[in-house]
Design a protein around this motif. Structure first.
Motif, PDB file in Angstrom:
ATOM      1  N   ILE A 176       0.867  -1.175   0.000  1.00  0.00           N
ATOM      2  CA  ILE A 176       0.000   0.000   0.000  1.00  0.00           C
ATOM      3  C   ILE A 176       0.912   1.235   0.000  1.00  0.00           C
ATOM      4  CG2 ILE A 176      -1.683   1.280   1.385  1.00  0.00           C
ATOM      5  CD1 ILE A 176      -3.007  -1.205   0.589  1.00  0.00           C
ATOM      6  N   ASP A 180      -3.248   3.884 -10.758  1.00  0.00           N
ATOM      7  CA  ASP A 180      -4.515   3.656 -10.073  1.00  0.00           C
ATOM      8  C   ASP A 180      -5.463   2.994 -11.067  1.00  0.00           C
ATOM      9  OD1 ASP A 180      -6.834   3.637  -8.691  1.00  0.00           O
ATOM     10  OD2 ASP A 180      -6.957   5.793  -8.361  1.00  0.00           O
ATOM     11  N   GLU A 219      -6.480  -0.454  -5.131  1.00  0.00           N
ATOM     12  CA  GLU A 219      -5.710   0.234  -4.111  1.00  0.00           C
ATOM     13  C   GLU A 219      -4.578   1.024  -4.761  1.00  0.00           C
ATOM     14  OE1 GLU A 219      -5.657  -3.507  -1.082  1.00  0.00           O
ATOM     15  OE2 GLU A 219      -4.903  -3.707  -3.113  1.00  0.00           O
ATOM     16  N   LEU A 221      -0.899   1.456  -4.931  1.00  0.00           N
ATOM     17  CA  LEU A 221       0.211   0.586  -4.574  1.00  0.00           C
ATOM     18  C   LEU A 221       1.543   1.166  -5.049  1.00  0.00           C
ATOM     19  CD1 LEU A 221      -1.404  -2.788  -5.765  1.00  0.00           C
ATOM     20  CD2 LEU A 221      -1.335  -1.926  -3.426  1.00  0.00           C
ATOM     21  N   SER A 241      -2.719   3.475   7.451  1.00  0.00           N
ATOM     22  CA  SER A 241      -2.000   2.353   6.849  1.00  0.00           C
ATOM     23  C   SER A 241      -1.721   1.249   7.857  1.00  0.00           C
ATOM     24  CB  SER A 241      -0.676   2.826   6.253  1.00  0.00           C
ATOM     25  OG  SER A 241       0.210   3.187   7.286  1.00  0.00           O
ATOM     26  N   ARG A 267      -2.055  -2.827   7.193  1.00  0.00           N
ATOM     27  CA  ARG A 267      -2.630  -3.217   5.911  1.00  0.00           C
ATOM     28  C   ARG A 267      -1.558  -3.689   4.961  1.00  0.00           C
ATOM     29  NH1 ARG A 267      -5.274   1.531   3.444  1.00  0.00           N
ATOM     30  NH2 ARG A 267      -5.980   0.084   1.846  1.00  0.00           N
ATOM     31  N   PRO A 325      -1.399  -5.136   0.658  1.00  0.00           N
ATOM     32  CA  PRO A 325      -2.267  -5.271  -0.503  1.00  0.00           C
ATOM     33  C   PRO A 325      -3.057  -6.581  -0.411  1.00  0.00           C
ATOM     34  CG  PRO A 325      -0.044  -4.673  -1.161  1.00  0.00           C
ATOM     35  CD  PRO A 325       0.010  -4.991   0.297  1.00  0.00           C
ATOM     36  N   ARG A 326      -4.242  -6.572  -0.979  1.00  0.00           N
ATOM     37  CA  ARG A 326      -5.058  -7.779  -0.946  1.00  0.00           C
ATOM     38  C   ARG A 326      -4.355  -8.935  -1.642  1.00  0.00           C
ATOM     39  NH1 ARG A 326      -9.178  -6.657  -4.275  1.00  0.00           N
ATOM     40  NH2 ARG A 326      -8.568  -4.505  -4.579  1.00  0.00           N
TER      41      ARG A 326
END
Lengths: 384, 384
Positions: A51, A71, A75, A77, B7, B10, B12-13
């Motif tokens: 992130i 983007d 998210e 990144l 943040s 977290r 990234p997924r």
């Protein structure tokens, strides 16, 4: 299928090592991993992107070199800039307060590459970190021992490991009259002393960063100092330095560190150097950097002309203590003291490859030992 | 230093495997690399990002899953989607027309992750490719032999390797009355037969892609066919199929392929399956995909409810022939015939980890064998 009109034969500029000598790279990786394992580390893997906010505010003036992803409706990144911040994020996320881990992976920086010297935009870092509460300076000394072991084992030629402490630097800035809010930016300028002359550094401090000439000159006296345990002892008696609690804490730890380094028998290569600053924001205590002192053909000559970007000697490892980083990711701000070291393997490759070329070693790229050939076709049918 | 407000904790997924069981992953990597080396391959490394255009027009309908980097005033870059296109770009750039190479590295897809089944947005691919002119089907057979060796050695349970040929598919589409310009899109729909019923696939062809019902039904008859060399021979006599030169070329090669597979003694696991299509645009000849047929706890049960995304069996390897890809990057369009295979290691990990858990194997994360402890502090001083 149609050819793309303009993508013929292009790859991103200086993306990283493409064809390292296979044998060499296996030897280097095995040496490094072997040492990390010998010191009891396990490995973990973190993702190549984080992130964006995770990386924000961690790298000081170098933050502009972070690669962001577009983007695309998900998210925001960024590609990892180092392996340390993702490691700290990982510790906080998994509530880990004690671990020795190593991680060998690529990191990404939007830098001006200097390929001949082994600097790329995509490159490997080999990180070893110790997280958790220990007696003061024991893990820090272990990190230096590891650097010493690896650089010795790789036979890269002579090297030095410079050591300093952020608290000593901050204490020095305070007693020299640097305003608190200028500590980090002046620190960044001091960090350039390995590439710039003192005159240029002084000029940047005074003209660009608005420091008083008097303060700059006082800094100049300290940053020329190098030594060992004796220097730490002397500075603890220094009229000005001893006024700073921070500096004294750092100097006391430095003495302790050198005691352990003596036990580890590595003081021959370690030098306490007050000019060492390191650019990253997250360091809180001891910092160190290993440089090769025998310049191979990779580095520019020390005299006369400066090499690419004017850097004359390559740093091959660096690191330090970052006791506040994990807490930045923890919702309750729980801190986990950490210290670590990162080895830059591309420079090591550059040097070893040129050494191998110089000694005309034969380089093989596959392990095939026997080749069965036939003078006619359908060899498979014949063998059956 | 201040914490980033949002943040905390977290990442990234579904970025990828974070802590694979170290012993397991070393065993898996060693098995795969050992096999690749045994077959004479060397390794090369390509960058994690490519010029965006390099990836454009290579992946068909999946191109939307490519991660782009933000335009930060330099080149437009994308993260690699697979290791095949960068390999082809590399061959063209370095004018290499003959090589066996393997590459184990991560690739990136903006996919909906299904973590329990080992699908991530960042994941490893283990690729083996043969570039260069050979007698027909010898390198293709070698790739299948490699899949057979690796899946057997890993003891993942029973598996099948489905084989088909793009020329057979295209010939089949032609003789079934699919207009030329719909070949690729109908091919993408056929590719869904491993996740969707024939009724749903037929409906997509007719309603979404505007194919005639008659053409769809003719396709339906062919794609239900499975067999071996005998099926290739039968289709060469098929009144309709034999009208297509392309199909005949593919079927003749399929016969030849099975001859080699018989010599390699791997026909027990290989099935010629006319429903296999594979989504990527760049395949030009033989294509294949390996699936596990014994569903472990990772896969959804075959009866009743469908698992995540309705997929019941995981594909663990896939590949094929791509004779046109290198030429797309060469200014003069010089072609280099290539065939390769990619093994998806995360699914292998998922299955083996669950097997290990089921058998209650003890998992160790470091190699430390001896630990020296002291009842008092300053142990280092004592030992000295």
């Amino acid at each position: 299928m149609k050819a793309n009109s303009s993508s013929h034969l292009r790859q991103p500029r200086a993306p990283g090592i493409i064809t390292p000598n296979r044998w060499l790279s296996e030897r280097v990786f095995n040496t490094i991993i072997g040492c990390f394992k010998r010191h009891g580390a396990e490995t973990i893997d973190t993702p190549v992107f984080e992130i964006k906010e995770t990386l924000t505010g961690k790298y000081g003036e170098d933050s502009k070199l972070i690669y962001d992803l577009k983007d695309q409706g998900g998210e925001l990144l960024s590609l990892r800039y180092d392996l340390t911040v993702p490691f700290a994020r990982y510790l906080a996320m998994n509530k880990i307060s004690n671990i020795k881990r190593y991680h060998i992976a690529k990191v990404y920086r939007r830098d001006n590459p200097a390929m001949t010297r082994g600097r790329y935009r995509e490159f490997y870092q080999c990180d070893f970190d110790i997280a958790g509460q220990y007696d003061p300076m024991i893990p820090d000394a272990e990190c230096l021992k590891i650097v010493h072991e690896i650089l010795s084992e790789l036979e890269l030629g002579d090297f030095r490991i410079k050591v300093n402490d952020r608290r000593i630097l901050d204490g020095m800035f305070a007693v020299c009259g640097v305003p608190d809010k200028k500590f980090r930016t002046i620190c960044s300028t001091v960090d350039k002393l390995d590439k710039m002359s003192w005159e240029d550094v002084r000029s940047e401090m005074v003209k660009e960063k608005g420091l008083s000439e008097e303060a700059a000159d006082q800094i100049g006296q300290y940053v020329s100092m190098q030594g060992g345990k004796d220097l730490a002892e002397r500075l603890l008696q220094d009229a000005k330095m001893s006024q700073s609690k921070q500096a004294c804490a750092g100097l006391t730890d430095m003495k302790q560190l050198f005691s352990y380094l003596e036990l580890f028998q590595v003081t021959d290569k370690v030098v306490f150097d007050l000019s060492l600053a390191r650019g990253l924001d997250y360091y809180t205590g001891v910092i160190y950097e290993a440089i090769l002192t025998q310049n191979g053909p990779v580095s520019a000559p020390e005299t006369g002309e400066k090499g690419e970007e004017g850097v004359s000697v390559g740093s091959v490892a660096g690191g330090g203590r970052y006791d506040g980083l994990v807490g930045m990711f923890d919702p309750k701000g729980r801190k986990v003291p950490c210290v670590g070291v990162s080895i830059g393997i591309e420079r090591v490759f550059s040097i070893l490859e040129q050494k191998a070329e110089a000694s005309a070693e034969k380089v093989r790229t596959t392990e095939t030992q026997v080749m069965v050939a036939s003078a006619q076709k359908n060899i498979l049918l014949i063998f059956n």
